[in-house]
Design a protein around this motif. Structure first.
Motif, PDB file in Angstrom:
ATOM      1  N   ASP A  63       0.852  -1.191   0.000  1.00  0.00           N
ATOM      2  CA  ASP A  63       0.000   0.000   0.000  1.00  0.00           C
ATOM      3  C   ASP A  63       0.889   1.244   0.000  1.00  0.00           C
ATOM      4  OD1 ASP A  63      -1.905   1.985   0.457  1.00  0.00           O
ATOM      5  OD2 ASP A  63      -2.309   1.373   2.525  1.00  0.00           O
ATOM      6  N   LEU A  64       0.953   1.921  -1.147  1.00  0.00           N
ATOM      7  CA  LEU A  64       1.756   3.144  -1.235  1.00  0.00           C
ATOM      8  C   LEU A  64       1.121   4.312  -0.493  1.00  0.00           C
ATOM      9  CD1 LEU A  64       3.105   3.326  -4.895  1.00  0.00           C
ATOM     10  CD2 LEU A  64       4.430   3.044  -2.795  1.00  0.00           C
ATOM     11  N   LYS A  65      -0.191   4.296  -0.363  1.00  0.00           N
ATOM     12  CA  LYS A  65      -0.885   5.418   0.282  1.00  0.00           C
ATOM     13  C   LYS A  65      -0.518   5.532   1.760  1.00  0.00           C
ATOM     14  CE  LYS A  65      -5.399   7.565   0.724  1.00  0.00           C
ATOM     15  NZ  LYS A  65      -6.819   7.479   0.460  1.00  0.00           N
ATOM     16  N   GLU A  66      -0.456   4.397   2.449  1.00  0.00           N
ATOM     17  CA  GLU A  66      -0.128   4.387   3.883  1.00  0.00           C
ATOM     18  C   GLU A  66       1.271   3.842   4.165  1.00  0.00           C
ATOM     19  OE1 GLU A  66      -2.085   5.615   6.346  1.00  0.00           O
ATOM     20  OE2 GLU A  66      -3.639   6.186   4.912  1.00  0.00           O
ATOM     21  N   ASN A  67       2.061   3.616   3.092  1.00  0.00           N
ATOM     22  CA  ASN A  67       3.428   3.084   3.231  1.00  0.00           C
ATOM     23  C   ASN A  67       3.441   1.826   4.095  1.00  0.00           C
ATOM     24  OD1 ASN A  67       3.795   6.399   3.300  1.00  0.00           O
ATOM     25  ND2 ASN A  67       5.002   5.293   1.787  1.00  0.00           N
ATOM     26  N   ASN A  68       2.623   0.870   3.670  1.00  0.00           N
ATOM     27  CA  ASN A  68       2.357  -0.309   4.482  1.00  0.00           C
ATOM     28  C   ASN A  68       2.360  -1.565   3.621  1.00  0.00           C
ATOM     29  OD1 ASN A  68      -0.462  -1.987   5.336  1.00  0.00           O
ATOM     30  ND2 ASN A  68       1.003  -1.655   6.969  1.00  0.00           N
ATOM     31  N   ILE A  69       2.803  -2.672   4.215  1.00  0.00           N
ATOM     32  CA  ILE A  69       2.595  -3.975   3.595  1.00  0.00           C
ATOM     33  C   ILE A  69       1.241  -4.446   4.101  1.00  0.00           C
ATOM     34  CG2 ILE A  69       3.408  -6.347   3.379  1.00  0.00           C
ATOM     35  CD1 ILE A  69       5.170  -4.020   2.054  1.00  0.00           C
ATOM     36  N   TRP A  70       0.290  -4.459   3.199  1.00  0.00           N
ATOM     37  CA  TRP A  70      -1.078  -4.782   3.572  1.00  0.00           C
ATOM     38  C   TRP A  70      -1.253  -6.280   3.792  1.00  0.00           C
ATOM     39  CZ3 TRP A  70      -5.797  -6.536   0.956  1.00  0.00           C
ATOM     40  CH2 TRP A  70      -6.950  -6.213   1.663  1.00  0.00           C
ATOM     41  N   ALA A  71      -0.525  -7.081   3.015  1.00  0.00           N
ATOM     42  CA  ALA A  71      -0.677  -8.531   3.161  1.00  0.00           C
ATOM     43  C   ALA A  71       0.497  -9.264   2.525  1.00  0.00           C
ATOM     44  CB  ALA A  71      -1.968  -8.985   2.477  1.00  0.00           C
ATOM     45  N   LEU A  72       0.870 -10.373   3.142  1.00  0.00           N
ATOM     46  CA  LEU A  72       1.806 -11.339   2.573  1.00  0.00           C
ATOM     47  C   LEU A  72       1.458 -12.677   3.207  1.00  0.00           C
ATOM     48  CD1 LEU A  72       4.228 -12.398   1.007  1.00  0.00           C
ATOM     49  CD2 LEU A  72       5.719 -11.469   2.771  1.00  0.00           C
ATOM     50  N   PHE A  73       0.852 -13.541   2.409  1.00  0.00           N
ATOM     51  CA  PHE A  73       0.374 -14.824   2.932  1.00  0.00           C
ATOM     52  C   PHE A  73       0.653 -15.938   1.933  1.00  0.00           C
ATOM     53  CE2 PHE A  73      -2.172 -11.726   5.193  1.00  0.00           C
ATOM     54  CZ  PHE A  73      -2.072 -12.195   6.498  1.00  0.00           C
ATOM     55  N   VAL A  74       0.956 -17.114   2.466  1.00  0.00           N
ATOM     56  CA  VAL A  74       1.170 -18.326   1.667  1.00  0.00           C
ATOM     57  C   VAL A  74       0.260 -19.405   2.238  1.00  0.00           C
ATOM     58  CG1 VAL A  74       2.849 -20.091   0.995  1.00  0.00           C
ATOM     59  CG2 VAL A  74       3.564 -17.686   1.145  1.00  0.00           C
ATOM     60  N   HIS A  75      -0.406 -20.125   1.353  1.00  0.00           N
ATOM     61  CA  HIS A  75      -1.270 -21.222   1.777  1.00  0.00           C
ATOM     62  C   HIS A  75      -0.432 -22.217   2.586  1.00  0.00           C
ATOM     63  CE1 HIS A  75      -3.816 -24.767   1.651  1.00  0.00           C
ATOM     64  NE2 HIS A  75      -4.820 -23.972   1.283  1.00  0.00           N
ATOM     65  N   PRO A  76      -0.968 -22.720   3.713  1.00  0.00           N
ATOM     66  CA  PRO A  76      -0.197 -23.639   4.568  1.00  0.00           C
ATOM     67  C   PRO A  76       0.383 -24.854   3.834  1.00  0.00           C
ATOM     68  CG  PRO A  76      -2.201 -22.976   5.686  1.00  0.00           C
ATOM     69  CD  PRO A  76      -2.284 -22.410   4.294  1.00  0.00           C
ATOM     70  N   ASP A  77      -0.292 -25.329   2.804  1.00  0.00           N
ATOM     71  CA  ASP A  77       0.213 -26.493   2.064  1.00  0.00           C
ATOM     72  C   ASP A  77       1.460 -26.170   1.244  1.00  0.00           C
ATOM     73  OD1 ASP A  77      -1.949 -27.881   3.072  1.00  0.00           O
ATOM     74  OD2 ASP A  77      -3.074 -27.873   1.178  1.00  0.00           O
ATOM     75  N   TYR A  78       1.786 -24.889   1.099  1.00  0.00           N
ATOM     76  CA  TYR A  78       2.907 -24.484   0.242  1.00  0.00           C
ATOM     77  C   TYR A  78       3.974 -23.702   1.010  1.00  0.00           C
ATOM     78  CZ  TYR A  78      -0.080 -26.090  -3.462  1.00  0.00           C
ATOM     79  OH  TYR A  78      -0.857 -26.885  -4.260  1.00  0.00           O
ATOM     80  N   GLU A  79       3.917 -23.755   2.336  1.00  0.00           N
ATOM     81  CA  GLU A  79       4.918 -23.059   3.150  1.00  0.00           C
ATOM     82  C   GLU A  79       6.280 -23.737   3.020  1.00  0.00           C
ATOM     83  OE1 GLU A  79       3.248 -23.113   7.065  1.00  0.00           O
ATOM     84  OE2 GLU A  79       1.840 -21.500   6.607  1.00  0.00           O
ATOM     85  N   LYS A  80       7.315 -22.982   3.335  1.00  0.00           N
ATOM     86  CA  LYS A  80       8.703 -23.467   3.369  1.00  0.00           C
ATOM     87  C   LYS A  80       9.208 -23.902   1.996  1.00  0.00           C
ATOM     88  CE  LYS A  80       8.362 -24.523   8.193  1.00  0.00           C
ATOM     89  NZ  LYS A  80       8.626 -25.343   9.314  1.00  0.00           N
TER      90      LYS A  80
END
Length: 147
Positions: A63-80
Protein backbone atom coordinates in the motif's frame (compact mmCIF):
# COMPACT_ATOMS: atom_id res chain seq x y z
CA UNK A 1 5.80 -21.69 -9.96
CA UNK A 2 4.73 -18.46 -11.63
CA UNK A 3 5.04 -15.08 -9.92
CA UNK A 4 3.02 -12.29 -11.49
CA UNK A 5 1.09 -9.12 -10.77
CA UNK A 6 -2.29 -9.68 -9.12
CA UNK A 7 -5.37 -8.93 -11.19
CA UNK A 8 -8.97 -8.30 -10.12
CA UNK A 9 -9.94 -11.79 -11.31
CA UNK A 10 -7.51 -13.23 -8.70
CA UNK A 11 -9.36 -11.81 -5.70
CA UNK A 12 -11.49 -14.88 -4.99
CA UNK A 13 -8.38 -17.09 -4.86
CA UNK A 14 -6.47 -14.46 -2.84
CA UNK A 15 -9.27 -14.57 -0.28
CA UNK A 16 -9.08 -18.37 -0.15
CA UNK A 17 -5.36 -18.18 0.65
CA UNK A 18 -5.91 -15.41 3.23
CA UNK A 19 -8.54 -17.45 5.02
CA UNK A 20 -6.52 -20.69 4.91
CA UNK A 21 -3.67 -19.54 7.15
CA UNK A 22 -3.26 -20.85 10.67
CA UNK A 23 -1.37 -17.83 12.09
CA UNK A 24 -2.32 -14.16 11.86
CA UNK A 25 -5.88 -15.24 11.18
CA UNK A 26 -8.71 -12.77 10.80
CA UNK A 27 -11.06 -12.67 13.78
CA UNK A 28 -13.83 -12.08 11.24
CA UNK A 29 -13.10 -12.92 7.58
CA UNK A 30 -15.81 -10.48 6.49
CA UNK A 31 -13.58 -7.61 7.71
CA UNK A 32 -11.43 -7.89 4.56
CA UNK A 33 -13.77 -7.65 1.60
CA UNK A 34 -13.24 -8.33 -2.08
CA UNK A 35 -13.67 -4.58 -2.62
CA UNK A 36 -10.85 -3.90 -0.13
CA UNK A 37 -8.57 -6.21 -2.12
CA UNK A 38 -9.57 -4.54 -5.38
CA UNK A 39 -8.83 -1.09 -3.97
CA UNK A 40 -5.40 -2.12 -2.70
CA UNK A 41 -4.25 -3.85 -5.91
CA UNK A 42 -5.62 -1.26 -8.34
CA UNK A 43 -5.56 2.15 -6.61
CA UNK A 44 -3.62 2.20 -3.34
CA UNK A 45 -0.70 0.03 -4.40
CA UNK A 46 -0.06 -3.25 -6.12
CA UNK A 47 -0.24 -6.97 -5.48
CA UNK A 48 1.49 -10.11 -6.69
CA UNK A 49 0.56 -13.76 -6.67
CA UNK A 50 2.33 -17.08 -6.91
CA UNK A 51 0.53 -19.65 -9.02
CA UNK A 52 1.10 -23.37 -9.25
CA UNK A 53 -0.98 -25.25 -11.84
CA UNK A 54 -3.28 -22.20 -12.23
CA UNK A 55 -4.00 -22.09 -8.49
CA UNK A 56 -2.90 -19.12 -6.39
CA UNK A 57 -0.87 -20.40 -3.44
CA UNK A 58 0.51 -17.11 -2.12
CA UNK A 59 0.11 -13.37 -2.49
CA UNK A 60 1.55 -10.06 -1.35
CA UNK A 61 0.07 -6.55 -1.45
CA UNK A 62 1.85 -3.24 -0.80
CA UNK A 63 0.00 0.00 0.00
CA UNK A 64 1.76 3.14 -1.23
CA UNK A 65 -0.88 5.42 0.28
CA UNK A 66 -0.13 4.39 3.88
CA UNK A 67 3.43 3.08 3.23
CA UNK A 68 2.36 -0.31 4.48
CA UNK A 69 2.59 -3.97 3.59
CA UNK A 70 -1.08 -4.78 3.57
CA UNK A 71 -0.68 -8.53 3.16
CA UNK A 72 1.81 -11.34 2.57
CA UNK A 73 0.37 -14.82 2.93
CA UNK A 74 1.17 -18.33 1.67
CA UNK A 75 -1.27 -21.22 1.78
CA UNK A 76 -0.20 -23.64 4.57
CA UNK A 77 0.21 -26.49 2.06
CA UNK A 78 2.91 -24.48 0.24
CA UNK A 79 4.92 -23.06 3.15
CA UNK A 80 8.70 -23.47 3.37
CA UNK A 81 9.18 -23.50 -0.40
CA UNK A 82 10.57 -19.94 -0.74
CA UNK A 83 7.28 -18.50 -2.01
CA UNK A 84 6.91 -15.93 0.77
CA UNK A 85 10.49 -14.75 0.40
CA UNK A 86 10.16 -14.37 -3.37
CA UNK A 87 6.88 -12.46 -3.05
CA UNK A 88 8.53 -10.27 -0.38
CA UNK A 89 11.46 -9.46 -2.69
CA UNK A 90 9.25 -8.65 -5.68
CA UNK A 91 7.00 -6.46 -3.54
CA UNK A 92 9.77 -4.49 -1.80
CA UNK A 93 11.74 -4.02 -5.03
CA UNK A 94 8.60 -2.48 -6.54
CA UNK A 95 7.81 -0.45 -3.42
CA UNK A 96 11.27 1.13 -3.24
CA UNK A 97 11.28 1.85 -6.99
CA UNK A 98 8.20 3.98 -6.34
CA UNK A 99 9.22 5.71 -3.10
CA UNK A 100 12.08 6.00 -0.66
CA UNK A 101 9.65 6.36 2.27
CA UNK A 102 9.95 3.78 5.04
CA UNK A 103 7.45 0.95 4.84
CA UNK A 104 5.84 -0.74 7.83
CA UNK A 105 3.78 -3.79 8.67
CA UNK A 106 2.15 -5.34 11.71
CA UNK A 107 2.16 -8.99 12.67
CA UNK A 108 1.30 -11.08 15.70
CA UNK A 109 4.12 -11.85 18.14
CA UNK A 110 5.53 -15.35 18.57
CA UNK A 111 4.60 -16.40 15.02
CA UNK A 112 6.55 -17.70 12.05
CA UNK A 113 5.78 -14.35 10.41
CA UNK A 114 7.60 -12.49 13.18
CA UNK A 115 10.67 -14.71 12.67
CA UNK A 116 10.41 -14.35 8.87
CA UNK A 117 10.44 -10.54 8.98
CA UNK A 118 13.27 -10.39 11.52
CA UNK A 119 15.42 -12.67 9.33
CA UNK A 120 14.75 -10.42 6.34
CA UNK A 121 16.03 -7.35 8.18
CA UNK A 122 12.84 -5.68 9.35
CA UNK A 123 13.27 -3.60 12.52
CA UNK A 124 10.87 -3.88 15.46
CA UNK A 125 9.74 -0.31 16.21
CA UNK A 126 7.08 -1.02 18.83
CA UNK A 127 3.46 -2.02 18.82
CA UNK A 128 0.71 -1.70 16.24
CA UNK A 129 -2.77 -1.68 17.69
CA UNK A 130 -3.05 -3.59 20.92
CA UNK A 131 -1.47 -6.91 20.05
CA UNK A 132 0.80 -6.71 17.02
CA UNK A 133 4.49 -5.97 16.56
CA UNK A 134 5.14 -3.04 14.24
CA UNK A 135 8.07 -3.61 11.90
CA UNK A 136 9.73 -1.10 9.58
CA UNK A 137 12.02 -1.33 6.57
CA UNK A 138 13.96 1.67 5.29
CA UNK A 139 15.02 2.29 1.72
CA UNK A 140 18.69 2.19 2.76
CA UNK A 141 18.32 -1.06 4.71
CA UNK A 142 16.53 -2.69 1.76
CA UNK A 143 19.27 -1.64 -0.65
CA UNK A 144 21.95 -2.99 1.70
CA UNK A 145 20.29 -6.34 2.43
CA UNK A 146 18.33 -7.22 -0.70
CA UNK A 147 20.98 -7.80 -3.33
Amino acid sequence: MIFREAKPKDIKQIQLVRNSVTENTLSNPDLVTDNDCLLFITQRGKGWVCEIANVIVGFAIADLKENNIWALFVHPDYEKKGIGKQLHTIMLDWYFKNTTDNVWLGTSPNTRAETFYRKLGWIDIGLHGKDEIKFEMTYQKWKETSH
